[in-house]
Design an enzyme around this catalytic site. Sequence first.
Site, PDB file in Angstrom:
ATOM      1  N   HIS A   1       0.897  -1.120   0.073  1.00 46.66           N
ATOM      2  CA  HIS A   1      -0.145  -0.152  -0.124  1.00 46.66           C
ATOM      3  C   HIS A   1       1.174   0.776   0.210  1.00 46.66           C
ATOM      4  O   HIS A   1       2.144   1.238   0.104  1.00 46.66           O
ATOM      5  CB  HIS A   1      -0.947   0.100   1.687  1.00 46.66           C
ATOM      6  CG  HIS A   1      -0.058   0.162   2.672  1.00 46.66           C
ATOM      7  ND1 HIS A   1       0.049  -1.310   2.989  1.00 46.66           N
ATOM      8  CD2 HIS A   1       0.105   1.568   2.952  1.00 46.66           C
ATOM      9  CE1 HIS A   1       0.713  -0.452   4.284  1.00 46.66           C
ATOM     10  NE2 HIS A   1       0.999   1.006   4.742  1.00 46.66           N
TER      11      HIS A   1
HETATM   12  C1  T46 Z   1       2.619   0.915   7.116  1.00 48.11           C
HETATM   13  C2  T46 Z   1       3.715  -0.201   7.017  1.00 48.11           C
HETATM   14  C3  T46 Z   1       5.372  -0.294   7.452  1.00 48.11           C
HETATM   15  C4  T46 Z   1      -4.559  -0.202  12.929  1.00 48.11           C
HETATM   16  O1  T46 Z   1      -5.642  -0.423  14.009  1.00 48.11           O
HETATM   17  N1  T46 Z   1      -3.761   0.769  13.492  1.00 48.11           N
HETATM   18  C5  T46 Z   1      -2.926   1.067  13.420  1.00 48.11           C
HETATM   19  O2  T46 Z   1      -1.767   1.522  13.846  1.00 48.11           O
HETATM   20  C6  T46 Z   1      -2.078   0.507  12.832  1.00 48.11           C
HETATM   21  C7  T46 Z   1      -0.536   0.643  11.428  1.00 48.11           C
HETATM   22  C8  T46 Z   1      -2.500  -0.800  11.269  1.00 48.11           C
HETATM   23  N2  T46 Z   1      -3.795  -1.305  12.362  1.00 48.11           N
HETATM   24  C9  T46 Z   1      -4.885  -2.265  11.629  1.00 48.11           C
HETATM   25  C10 T46 Z   1      -5.062  -1.880  10.294  1.00 48.11           C
HETATM   26  C11 T46 Z   1      -5.234  -3.570   9.746  1.00 48.11           C
HETATM   27  O3  T46 Z   1      -6.229  -3.888  10.484  1.00 48.11           O
HETATM   28  O4  T46 Z   1      -3.953  -3.220  11.993  1.00 48.11           O
HETATM   29  C12 T46 Z   1      -4.267  -4.589  10.474  1.00 48.11           C
HETATM   30  C13 T46 Z   1      -2.978  -4.711  10.067  1.00 48.11           C
HETATM   31  O5  T46 Z   1      -2.495  -3.870   9.503  1.00 48.11           O
HETATM   32  P1  T46 Z   1      -1.568  -3.693   7.824  1.00 48.11           P
HETATM   33  O6  T46 Z   1      -2.107  -4.450   7.092  1.00 48.11           O
HETATM   34  O7  T46 Z   1      -2.236  -2.496   7.409  1.00 48.11           O
HETATM   35  O8  T46 Z   1      -0.023  -3.861   8.453  1.00 48.11           O
HETATM   36  P2  T46 Z   1       1.081  -3.498   7.566  1.00 48.11           P
HETATM   37  O9  T46 Z   1       2.001  -4.226   7.661  1.00 48.11           O
HETATM   38  O10 T46 Z   1       0.639  -3.995   6.079  1.00 48.11           O
HETATM   39  O11 T46 Z   1       1.501  -2.350   7.285  1.00 48.11           O
HETATM   40  C14 T46 Z   1       1.688  -1.440   8.519  1.00 48.11           C
HETATM   41  C15 T46 Z   1       0.750   0.079   8.630  1.00 48.11           C
HETATM   42  O12 T46 Z   1      -0.228   0.187   8.537  1.00 48.11           O
HETATM   43  C16 T46 Z   1       1.374   1.356   7.512  1.00 48.11           C
HETATM   44  O13 T46 Z   1       1.155   2.106   7.748  1.00 48.11           O
HETATM   45  O14 T46 Z   1       2.838   1.292   6.175  1.00 48.11           O
HETATM   46  O15 T46 Z   1       2.711  -1.015   8.815  1.00 48.11           O
END
Ligand code: T46
Length: 137
Positions: free
Chosen positions: A48
């Site tokens: 993303h």
């Molecule tokens: C990024 C990379 C480096 C939350 O509820 N609160 C939070 O502060 C964050 C970061 C995520 N979430 C939830 C959203 C999703 O349901 O946690 C779940 C996993 O998030 P995501 O699939 O976006 O995780 P990554 O590891 O792909 O990405 C993360 C961050 O979301 C993003 O901002 O830049 O790490």
Amino acid sequence: MGLIQLERLGESKDGYLSFFEAARHIPFEIKRIYYIYDVPINAKRGMHAHKRLRQVLWCPYGHMEILLDDGREAVAYTLDTPDKLLLVEGQWRDMYWRQPGSVLCVAASDYYDEEDYVRDYDEFLRLVKEGYWSDER
Ligand code: T46
């Protein structure tokens, strides 16, 4: 955008200390810190971009690769020592875990907001074409 090499204070006999300071090393106010852990080897996360969010990433333990794509070229960064910070501003990011137990820490410029995510690569390319991030990168 890119890697910031932090100081590494100390010596091998009793270890090292690295630090970063608001305003001096980080070009934004930090509003949130989160960390990602217990990720299987070679798992891929990210896939993303963010519209407004600015972040620094660091790896206090382990080894990971971060691919940053600005819509024109993709550059791979390795986070494998705790003295490196990676500044990410608007790029599409893919993160690959390369060592068991690796931890990725993130300091971010704002609170969590799903509306700020661009999770569709074609939409990301459309925004790049429109010049959405042109001032920042
Ligand atoms: C990024 C990379 C480096 C939350 O509820 N609160 C939070 O502060 C964050 C970061 C995520 N979430 C939830 C959203 C999703 O349901 O946690 C779940 C996993 O998030 P995501 O699939 O976006 O995780 P990554 O590891 O792909 O990405 C993360 C961050 O979301 C993003 O901002 O830049 O790490």
